[in-house]
Structure formats: structure tokens, C-alpha cells
Design a protein around this motif. Structure first.
Motif, PDB file in Angstrom:
ATOM      1  N   ASP A  25       0.809  -1.221   0.000  1.00  0.00           N
ATOM      2  CA  ASP A  25       0.000   0.000   0.000  1.00  0.00           C
ATOM      3  C   ASP A  25       0.842   1.272   0.000  1.00  0.00           C
ATOM      4  N   TYR A  26       1.999   1.247   0.674  1.00  0.00           N
ATOM      5  CA  TYR A  26       2.707   2.492   0.908  1.00  0.00           C
ATOM      6  C   TYR A  26       4.066   2.614   0.238  1.00  0.00           C
ATOM      7  N   LYS A  49       5.793   2.433  -3.167  1.00  0.00           N
ATOM      8  CA  LYS A  49       5.460   2.374  -4.598  1.00  0.00           C
ATOM      9  C   LYS A  49       6.595   1.866  -5.489  1.00  0.00           C
TER      10      LYS A  49
END
Length: 115
Positions: free
Chosen positions: A82-83, A85
Motif C-alpha cells: 500500500d505504501y 510504490k
């Protein structure tokens, strides 16, 4: 052909269920362990060794640790997805965490069956 872009850790029901099952296993083990600990007459090394001398408690403890490591893997993997990239950094972090958790599992087995 349009290739779908996967964003985040959308694994869905399977991972949700795995998190819940591992949490239940850890909670049950905690209750069993607390019952053993409270029923010991003293906190001596011999008493603790006696608790883990039987196969049941060794297996239950190993199952607890495997549940803990799998639970941690799902949570950390989802956070990374999710965090973080950049794919290279994410892959590196996934690899490091996976190798650490596998190493910890081996270490737990070594400790439990060395007693």
C-alpha cells in the motif's frame, strides 16, 4: 489488450480469513499458556522445562509461532504494497522480511526441540 494495474494489497477474503484464523490460534494458545503458567507451583526452570517436555505444548507453541509469523507476513506485506510504490524497494523489503520470518521459524523450532 488492456493489462490491469494492481494497486495496493487487494488480496481480499483469503487474507482477511487468514488474519482472523491466525489471530484465533494465537488467542487460544495464550489462554492455554496462561492456564499452564498459573497452575505451576513455582517459576523455576525445572517447572518451565516440565511444561515444554510434552509433545503437546511443543507443538502448540510451534503452531503459535507459525501463526504469528504468517499473521505478521500478511500485515507487513499489505503495508508495503500500500505504501511503498517503487517496485525494487518493495521487492527488497518483501525478501528481507520473508527471509527473517523463515529464519525466526527455524530458530523457534531449534529452541523448542532443544529443551
Amino acid at each position: 489488450m488492456v493489462k490491469p494495474i494492481i494497486v495496493g494489497a487487494h488480496y481480499g477474503f483469503r487474507d482477511w480469513l487468514a488474519q482472523r484464523v491466525t489471530a484465533v490460534v494465537m488467542a487460544l494458545y495464550t489462554l492455554v499458556f496462561a492456564a499452564y503458567a498459573l497452575s505451576m507451583p513455582d517459576g523455576s526452570f525445572e517447572s518451565w522445562r516440565g511444561v515444554f517436555s510434552g509433545g503437546f505444548m511443543k507443538f502448540a507453541t510451534f503452531l503459535f509461532f507459525m501463526s504469528l509469523f504468517f499473521h505478521a507476513w500478511i500485515g507487513v506485506r499489505d503495508i508495503f504494497m500500500d505504501y511503498i510504490k517503487p517496485v525494487g524497494i518493495r521487492l527488497t523489503l518483501h525478501s528481507v522480511v520473508a527471509l527473517l520470518l523463515i529464519g525466526y521459524a527455524g530458530w523457534a523450532a531449534q529452541i523448542l526441540w532443544r529443551l
